[in-house]
Structures are given as C-alpha cells and as structure tokens.
Design a protein around this motif. Sequence first.
Motif, PDB file in Angstrom:
ATOM      1  N   GLU A  83       0.834  -1.207   0.000  1.00  0.00           N
ATOM      2  CA  GLU A  83       0.000   0.000   0.000  1.00  0.00           C
ATOM      3  C   GLU A  83       0.867   1.255   0.000  1.00  0.00           C
ATOM      4  OE1 GLU A  83      -2.404  -0.587   3.421  1.00  0.00           O
ATOM      5  OE2 GLU A  83      -4.000  -1.652   2.335  1.00  0.00           O
ATOM      6  N   ALA A  84       1.963   1.225   0.760  1.00  0.00           N
ATOM      7  CA  ALA A  84       2.881   2.375   0.793  1.00  0.00           C
ATOM      8  C   ALA A  84       3.543   2.577  -0.565  1.00  0.00           C
ATOM      9  CB  ALA A  84       3.935   2.158   1.876  1.00  0.00           C
ATOM     10  N   ALA A  85       3.860   1.459  -1.250  1.00  0.00           N
ATOM     11  CA  ALA A  85       4.453   1.576  -2.585  1.00  0.00           C
ATOM     12  C   ALA A  85       3.463   2.207  -3.555  1.00  0.00           C
ATOM     13  CB  ALA A  85       4.868   0.196  -3.091  1.00  0.00           C
ATOM     14  N   TRP A  86       2.195   1.816  -3.455  1.00  0.00           N
ATOM     15  CA  TRP A  86       1.153   2.385  -4.332  1.00  0.00           C
ATOM     16  C   TRP A  86       0.976   3.873  -4.046  1.00  0.00           C
ATOM     17  CZ3 TRP A  86      -4.796   1.421  -3.963  1.00  0.00           C
ATOM     18  CH2 TRP A  86      -5.417   1.887  -5.132  1.00  0.00           C
ATOM     19  N   GLU A  87       0.921   4.234  -2.749  1.00  0.00           N
ATOM     20  CA  GLU A  87       0.795   5.648  -2.387  1.00  0.00           C
ATOM     21  C   GLU A  87       2.003   6.446  -2.862  1.00  0.00           C
ATOM     22  OE1 GLU A  87       0.317   5.522   1.784  1.00  0.00           O
ATOM     23  OE2 GLU A  87      -1.750   4.723   1.719  1.00  0.00           O
ATOM     24  N   GLY A  88       3.153   5.759  -2.978  1.00  0.00           N
ATOM     25  CA  GLY A  88       4.359   6.453  -3.426  1.00  0.00           C
ATOM     26  C   GLY A  88       4.469   6.585  -4.936  1.00  0.00           C
ATOM     27  N   GLY A  89       3.477   6.076  -5.669  1.00  0.00           N
ATOM     28  CA  GLY A  89       3.465   6.274  -7.118  1.00  0.00           C
ATOM     29  C   GLY A  89       3.675   5.038  -7.954  1.00  0.00           C
ATOM     30  N   VAL A  90       3.905   3.877  -7.320  1.00  0.00           N
ATOM     31  CA  VAL A  90       4.057   2.642  -8.088  1.00  0.00           C
ATOM     32  C   VAL A  90       2.665   2.199  -8.548  1.00  0.00           C
ATOM     33  CG1 VAL A  90       4.833   0.253  -8.083  1.00  0.00           C
ATOM     34  CG2 VAL A  90       6.097   1.996  -6.787  1.00  0.00           C
ATOM     35  N   ASP A  91       2.438   2.158  -9.859  1.00  0.00           N
ATOM     36  CA  ASP A  91       1.116   1.823 -10.402  1.00  0.00           C
ATOM     37  C   ASP A  91       1.296   0.836 -11.555  1.00  0.00           C
ATOM     38  OD1 ASP A  91      -1.572   1.774 -10.898  1.00  0.00           O
ATOM     39  OD2 ASP A  91      -1.670   3.750 -11.830  1.00  0.00           O
ATOM     40  N   THR A  92       1.801  -0.348 -11.233  1.00  0.00           N
ATOM     41  CA  THR A  92       2.127  -1.341 -12.246  1.00  0.00           C
ATOM     42  C   THR A  92       1.194  -2.543 -12.147  1.00  0.00           C
ATOM     43  OG1 THR A  92       3.704  -2.483 -10.823  1.00  0.00           O
ATOM     44  CG2 THR A  92       4.551  -0.658 -12.163  1.00  0.00           C
ATOM     45  N   THR A  93       1.233  -3.360 -13.196  1.00  0.00           N
ATOM     46  CA  THR A  93       0.451  -4.594 -13.198  1.00  0.00           C
ATOM     47  C   THR A  93       0.863  -5.498 -12.042  1.00  0.00           C
ATOM     48  OG1 THR A  93       0.185  -4.504 -15.596  1.00  0.00           O
ATOM     49  CG2 THR A  93      -0.110  -6.642 -14.559  1.00  0.00           C
ATOM     50  N   ALA A  94       2.177  -5.616 -11.812  1.00  0.00           N
ATOM     51  CA  ALA A  94       2.677  -6.483 -10.748  1.00  0.00           C
ATOM     52  C   ALA A  94       2.197  -6.021  -9.378  1.00  0.00           C
ATOM     53  CB  ALA A  94       4.206  -6.529 -10.790  1.00  0.00           C
TER      54      ALA A  94
END
Length: 433
Positions: free
Chosen positions: A53-64
Amino acid sequence: MSRLLGFFLMLGLLASASVVASEADRLSPQERFRAGVEAFQAGELKRSRALLEAAWEGGVDTTALHYNLGVVYYKLGEYQRAEAHFGRLLDTSQRDLALYNLGLVARADSRESKARAYFRQVAEEAERDALRRLAHSRLDTREEKKAPEKPAPPLQGVVSLSAGHEDNISRLPDTGPSQLSDSFSDALLALRGELSALEVSAAAYRRHYHSESDYSADFGRLGLAWVNQSGERQTRIGLKQAYLRFGGESRQWQSTLEMDYRLNNCLTTASDRCTLNLEGTHITPYTGFSSREGERYRATASYKQRRNNWEGSLRYRAELNERKDLETDRIFISHSPRRHGLFSELAYQGFSQLSLGGEIGYRYSNYPDDFRLGSTASGHRWDHRYELGFTADWALGAAVRLKGEAIYTRNDSSLERFDYGSRRFQLSLRYRL
C-alpha cells in the motif's frame, strides 16, 4: 486484568504498525514494493499489505503491484479490495489471469453464480491451455475431489446444429415478380489437431433448404499449416483444399495458400489483438461452370479488443478476382469483381451467462467489364452491400452454447436487376469438443 491485557495488546499493534511505517519511510516506492513481495513470500501478510500500500501511495502503479495487492487482500479475506485490484488488470495483457482470480474471489465471497461466470469466460477464451484447463476444473462441481488435471486433448473441435428462416434466398430484385423464402437447417463439424509445429484442420458444413433444395449447399475443407508462436506473436503459413457443392451439383475446388500474422497487445497495453491475413486461391470448376475458373486474392486486417465487459472488433478486407467470366454472343456476366469491405462487431458480456451483441458491415464491389444481356440490358455494374445483425449468446454449460441471430442484408446496385434485400433468422446450438 482483561483491560490491562487489552492495553498491552493495543500497544503491540501500534508498535508493529509504527515499525512498518518507519520501514516504509526509509525505502523508496520501488523498494517498498520489493519488500512487500518478500514479506508475502515469508508469510507476513499484514506487513506485506502495508508495504505494498505504501508503494502504491508512493506512485508505483504497475500490473505487478495490483496483482500482488489483490492476492494479499484475497489471502486476508478483504474480498472487495482484492476484486478492485484484480479489476484493474482487465485492460492489460494479464486479463485472463485477472478473470480467473476474480472467480476465486467471488467464490470465496459466496457469490457462486458470478464465480462460475468468470471461470466460464476463462475456460472459453483464455489464450493459455493450462489456464483454460484450470478454469474448467473450477467449473466442475466435484473439484473438492482434487482430481488430477487432464492434459490438453490432441484433437479439438466444434459441432453446431442450426435452424432458421430466410426470405429472398434467390437474391431477386425488389421489383421482381416473386422472392423465394424458405426455412433451413445447418450442420457444422470443425476439427483441429496439433503435432509439434504443424496444425491439421478439417471442416464439413451443410445448409439444407427444406422446400427450395436447389439452393442447398455443401462445403468441405482440409488444411495443413506450420505455426510458430513466439511470445505475443504467432505466424501461420498453410495450405487449404476446399470443395463446394450447390443445389445438388458439384461446383468447384478451391486451393488456397494462406499466411497469417497475429500480435497480442499490439496498439495499447490493454487486452487487444491485431491480425493480418493474406491468401491466394485458385478455383477449379466442374463441367458447366468454367466461367468461374481463375484466381481470387484477399488481404484482411483486423483489430480486436476486450475492455471490462465489452468486446469489439474492426475488420477491413480487400479482394481481387481474376476469373474467365461468362461470355456469349448475347450475354456477358463478370465473375471478377474488385471489392473492399469494412465490418465491425460489438458484444456486451457483463451478464452471468448471456452475451448480447451487434454487427454492422459494408462491402463495395466494382465489376471492371460491363454487364450485357441481349441488346437492351447492359451497363457498368457496381454494388453497395450493407449488413446489420443482432445476436444473443447463452452459455448452457462449460462447453455448450445457444446462439440466436437476426441479420438484414441490403444490396444497392447501379443495375436495378441486382438490387435486393433479405432477412435471416437463425438459432444455433454449439458444442465444443
């Protein structure tokens, strides 16, 4: 005592959350994603969720990222969140896997009809044989027995039986004295087998008009092709031999050399496909139909995309004919039109077992040599043909479908004798072997 125990438990949870938050702060978004995956592999689901969730909030928006978050939420029983993240993959190259996982989520959430709809879609449409077989096993109500998966059958095929009605089967003009109409029945058997890089195919088709048997048709075809699959690309080069019988008379043999190139995810990152097909055919007629002898060349480019519950396609075809044509002292009929066609289909598959669709098509035909009949009827011929259709497709089981069609065809020609309109209604039962 219980209050004291609850207090220490709360302190432990806060401390754990603080440690994860502190860890996430020290890492870049990509490092959070990798750490989240490692935590999942170690069985630390809650820590994995926090890091992802922290990675997503940080801008990671990938299929994986969305796939891994969907799996973590599924494992933690947070089915709505899992469904949301798997849903983000429906417009990507991982659509088939996302549909399968959505089926698992729906089943775990006690939505059995929705789960079976997802599994059925994967079983019928997935590109990978292994995933199709896995979806079939999920559709089997005996799956709790955990029977071993069966290998892919060496021979695949389709059997279809149809019944319908068509008016103006003779394609007579609107101003003609009469237009023949009749009910009909169809039968189709198509088989395909693979041996290493070779594909062998066979098909047999018959349409029988119950009263106007002069318009009944039989068609048979054998094919052999070399197939090369490399990642998202597929190349086919093959030979086909076909036989056509019409009105109880053998009409022609068709020998075709075909080349086909297919590329998945060709224009966007969504689940789409581009195809280019080239074919050259030599027509060998039977006695009495020698005017049909010659060559036919076709080039077809098509694009197909699936987005959420919608599936659409667009196809363009160019055709060139070089035939002998029918010519006497009184008559000249060209069998060598130049044609261009544009066809489009759209289907909505959001219902559990029902798919609704429509199709529209246009074809322009230009005959290079003037039509001549006696001394009065003559002139240059060109045709505009339009087609409009509606379909409803019901899934009766993992391998059985019932399809209803209503199709209207209109041909507007520069010569009045070739103007016509026709309507066809058809109901088909199809079984996939």
